[in-house]
Design a protein around this motif. Structure first.
Motif, short mmCIF file in Angstrom:
data_model
loop_
_atom_site.label_atom_id
_atom_site.label_comp_id
_atom_site.label_asym_id
_atom_site.label_seq_id
_atom_site.Cartn_x
_atom_site.Cartn_y
_atom_site.Cartn_z
N HIS A 183 -5.14 -0.42 -7.98
CA HIS A 183 -6.37 0.02 -7.31
C HIS A 183 -6.25 1.45 -6.77
O HIS A 183 -6.48 1.70 -5.58
CB HIS A 183 -6.73 -0.93 -6.16
N PRO A 184 -5.85 2.41 -7.61
CA PRO A 184 -5.72 3.79 -7.12
C PRO A 184 -7.07 4.40 -6.80
O PRO A 184 -8.09 4.09 -7.42
CB PRO A 184 -5.06 4.51 -8.31
N SER A 185 -7.07 5.26 -5.81
CA SER A 185 -8.27 6.03 -5.48
C SER A 185 -7.84 7.42 -5.01
O SER A 185 -6.73 7.60 -4.50
CB SER A 185 -9.09 5.34 -4.39
N ALA A 186 -8.71 8.39 -5.20
CA ALA A 186 -8.43 9.76 -4.81
C ALA A 186 -9.65 10.32 -4.10
O ALA A 186 -10.77 9.85 -4.29
CB ALA A 186 -8.07 10.62 -6.02
N GLY A 187 -9.42 11.34 -3.29
CA GLY A 187 -10.55 11.93 -2.58
C GLY A 187 -10.13 13.07 -1.68
O GLY A 187 -8.99 13.56 -1.74
N ALA A 188 -11.05 13.49 -0.85
CA ALA A 188 -10.82 14.60 0.06
C ALA A 188 -11.66 14.38 1.31
O ALA A 188 -12.57 13.54 1.34
CB ALA A 188 -11.18 15.93 -0.60
N GLY A 189 -11.33 15.14 2.35
CA GLY A 189 -12.08 14.97 3.59
C GLY A 189 -11.83 16.09 4.58
O GLY A 189 -11.05 17.02 4.33
N LEU A 190 -12.50 15.98 5.72
CA LEU A 190 -12.38 16.94 6.81
C LEU A 190 -11.94 16.22 8.08
O LEU A 190 -12.25 15.05 8.27
CB LEU A 190 -13.71 17.65 7.04
N GLU A 245 0.84 -1.20 0.00
CA GLU A 245 0.00 0.00 0.00
C GLU A 245 0.88 1.25 0.00
O GLU A 245 2.00 1.22 0.52
CB GLU A 245 -0.90 0.04 1.24
N ALA A 246 0.37 2.33 -0.58
CA ALA A 246 1.07 3.61 -0.55
C ALA A 246 0.04 4.73 -0.57
O ALA A 246 -1.02 4.60 -1.21
CB ALA A 246 2.03 3.75 -1.73
N SER A 247 0.34 5.81 0.13
CA SER A 247 -0.58 6.95 0.20
C SER A 247 0.19 8.25 0.25
O SER A 247 1.31 8.31 0.78
CB SER A 247 -1.48 6.87 1.45
N ILE A 248 -0.42 9.28 -0.32
CA ILE A 248 0.08 10.65 -0.19
C ILE A 248 -1.11 11.53 0.17
O ILE A 248 -2.20 11.37 -0.39
CB ILE A 248 0.77 11.12 -1.49
N GLU A 249 -0.91 12.41 1.14
CA GLU A 249 -2.01 13.24 1.62
C GLU A 249 -1.52 14.64 1.93
O GLU A 249 -0.46 14.82 2.55
CB GLU A 249 -2.62 12.60 2.87
N VAL A 254 -7.61 24.61 8.49
CA VAL A 254 -8.48 25.66 7.97
C VAL A 254 -8.77 26.71 9.03
O VAL A 254 -8.56 27.92 8.81
CB VAL A 254 -9.80 25.04 7.46
N TRP A 255 -9.25 26.26 10.18
CA TRP A 255 -9.61 27.22 11.24
C TRP A 255 -9.67 26.47 12.57
O TRP A 255 -10.37 25.46 12.69
CB TRP A 255 -10.97 27.85 10.93
N GLY A 256 -8.92 26.92 13.54
CA GLY A 256 -8.93 26.29 14.85
C GLY A 256 -8.53 24.82 14.76
O GLY A 256 -7.47 24.48 14.25
N ASP A 257 -9.42 23.95 15.23
CA ASP A 257 -9.15 22.51 15.21
C ASP A 257 -9.69 21.82 13.96
O ASP A 257 -9.63 20.59 13.85
CB ASP A 257 -9.77 21.84 16.44
N LEU A 258 -10.22 22.61 13.02
CA LEU A 258 -10.77 22.05 11.79
C LEU A 258 -9.72 22.09 10.68
O LEU A 258 -9.07 23.12 10.46
CB LEU A 258 -12.01 22.83 11.35
N SER A 259 -9.55 20.97 9.98
CA SER A 259 -8.61 20.91 8.86
C SER A 259 -9.24 20.13 7.71
O SER A 259 -10.21 19.38 7.89
CB SER A 259 -7.29 20.27 9.28
N ALA A 260 -8.67 20.31 6.53
CA ALA A 260 -9.12 19.61 5.33
C ALA A 260 -7.94 18.87 4.72
O ALA A 260 -6.77 19.18 5.00
CB ALA A 260 -9.71 20.60 4.32
N ALA A 261 -8.24 17.87 3.89
CA ALA A 261 -7.17 17.07 3.30
C ALA A 261 -7.61 16.56 1.94
O ALA A 261 -8.79 16.35 1.68
CB ALA A 261 -6.81 15.89 4.20
N ALA A 262 -6.61 16.39 1.06
CA ALA A 262 -6.79 15.72 -0.22
C ALA A 262 -5.80 14.55 -0.26
O ALA A 262 -4.67 14.69 0.20
CB ALA A 262 -6.55 16.67 -1.39
#
Length: 300
Positions: A254-261, A212-216, A221-229
């Motif tokens: 089996h590559p996949s891409a996405g984002a989150g909080l 497995e391999a990942s890059i993030e 963003v603000w205070g304790d809230l962050s975003a990621a791709a």
């Protein structure tokens, strides 16, 4: 008040119960007792461990056509572990590196005489090696680039030996390939069930080789809230040098891409990710085109 050097050798014992749907075809419940010692070095950034464990495993909820025997078995496990943790914050790292490795000897101490008609189950003897490497790079006070590479291999030893179902590798889910459901990679069904195909032998679920391999990219963003791709890849095959699966599928990433909080709490980040698989695998055609992952803690 004890000296720091007095706290570097720890004797550890644990007793745990596990219950999980290992794959779509069956579930596993297990009770494991573990004892051992761990020695730390270099201001507790480096640790070495030696552990003995006895594990009782029961396979249940077995679906029709699954190539697995639903009879309980017993395992003895001897684990050698090492960890190097140079992260600035274990829960929400911004800089540093992390390396861990596990070498395991596993076998059935009873000799595997289950009298269940499945001769293959009489030979649970194997070595398991798994390694996890992570790097965290602060590009800005609010931006972190996180990288991860993980691999594992199971090597049965002795004539006709193999690894038990609960030790075989799977991938997919919130902490690996996030564009696919939990344990989707390795849960292949090559035999049709409606209608069933006479003479078709369903392969074992899971595999003896994992990578497995990942890059993030993480942005506060603000205070304790962050975003990621993120971008994840991974695969599982049944053997190290060969596979019963067609070459066209064993070479899949089996590559996949996405984002989150993420929202940082006292017990770690609460994480919500949305992932989309990029590569088409005919064995996974029945899965949804989008995967939603909600969990506690970073993926790595």
């Amino acid at each position: 008040q004890p000296n720091e050097s007095d706290l570097r050798l720890a004797f550890l014992a644990s007793l745990k119960y596990e219950a999980e749907p290992t794959a779509s075809d069956y579930s596993i419940q297990a009770i494991q007792a573990r004892v051992g010692a761990e020695r730390t070095f270099r201001d507790r950034t480096l640790s070495l461990g030696l552990f003995n464990a006895v594990r009782w495993v029961d396979i249940w909820n077995v679906q029709a056509g699954a190539n697995v025997a639903d009879v309980p078995y017993l395992l003895y496990l001897l684990d050698f572990t090492t960890t190097l943790d140079l992260r600035d914050d274990p829960m929400a790292p911004h800089d540093g590196h992390y390396v861990s490795a596990l070498l395991r000897l596993g076998m059935d101490p009873t000799g595997g005489d289950y009298q269940d008609g499945d001769a293959a189950r009489d030979f649970y003897r194997y070595f398991l090696l798994k390694a996890d490497l992570r790097g965290y790079y602060g590009l800005h006070e609010r931006v972190t680039l996180a990288l991860r590479v993980a691999a594992g291999i199971i090597v049965p030893f002795g004539e006709d030996a193999l690894a038990p179902p609960d030790e075989r590798f799977f991938s997919g889910g919130a902490n690996s390939v996030r564009g696919l459901p939990y344990h989707a990679i390795g849960a292949w069904r090559d035999c049709p069930t409606d209608p069933p195909e006479p003479g078709c032998v369903q392969p074992d679920l899971g595999g003896n080789t994992l990578w497995e391999a990942s890059i993030e990219l993480r942005v506060r963003v603000w205070g304790d809230l962050s975003a990621a791709a993120f971008f994840d890849v991974g695969n599982v095959v049944d053997g190290f040098f060969s596979s019963v699966y067609p070459a066209s599928t064993t070479r899949m990433f089996h590559p996949s891409a996405g984002a989150g909080l993420r929202y940082l709490t006292a017990v770690g980040p609460v994480r919500f990710d949305v992932g989309v698989p990029i590569q088409t695998d005919p064995r996974l055609d029945s899965l949804p085109s989008v995967a939603f992952q909600l969990t506690l803690g970073e993926a790595f």
